[in-house]
Design a protein around this motif. Sequence first.
Motif: not given
Length: 90
Positions: A68-81
């Motif tokens: 088990a690991i913790t994935i840190p918070a991070h920014n992602v790009v979202k696209f809405k068509p």
Amino acid sequence: MNKGELVATIADSRGITKVQAERALNIVLKNMAEAMERGERVTLVGFGSFKVVERAAQKGRNPQTGKAITIPAHNVVKFKPGKRLCEKVQ
């Protein structure tokens, strides 16, 4: 379609060289990325919109070890068509 194919399509449709088309495309992409870095939403009417959202930290698993690991918070790009894009691909 990859970037090279897009550049060729732009060049053919506008009657310009591939170098000019690539330069123009790079400027557009650079400006979009810079706007998103500043936290702005990028909207291309009829195509869609891009925005940056923060993804919260979450639990995950290392697929090699199963640990088990913790994935840190991070920014992602979202696209809405956009509406017209959705209509074209249906």
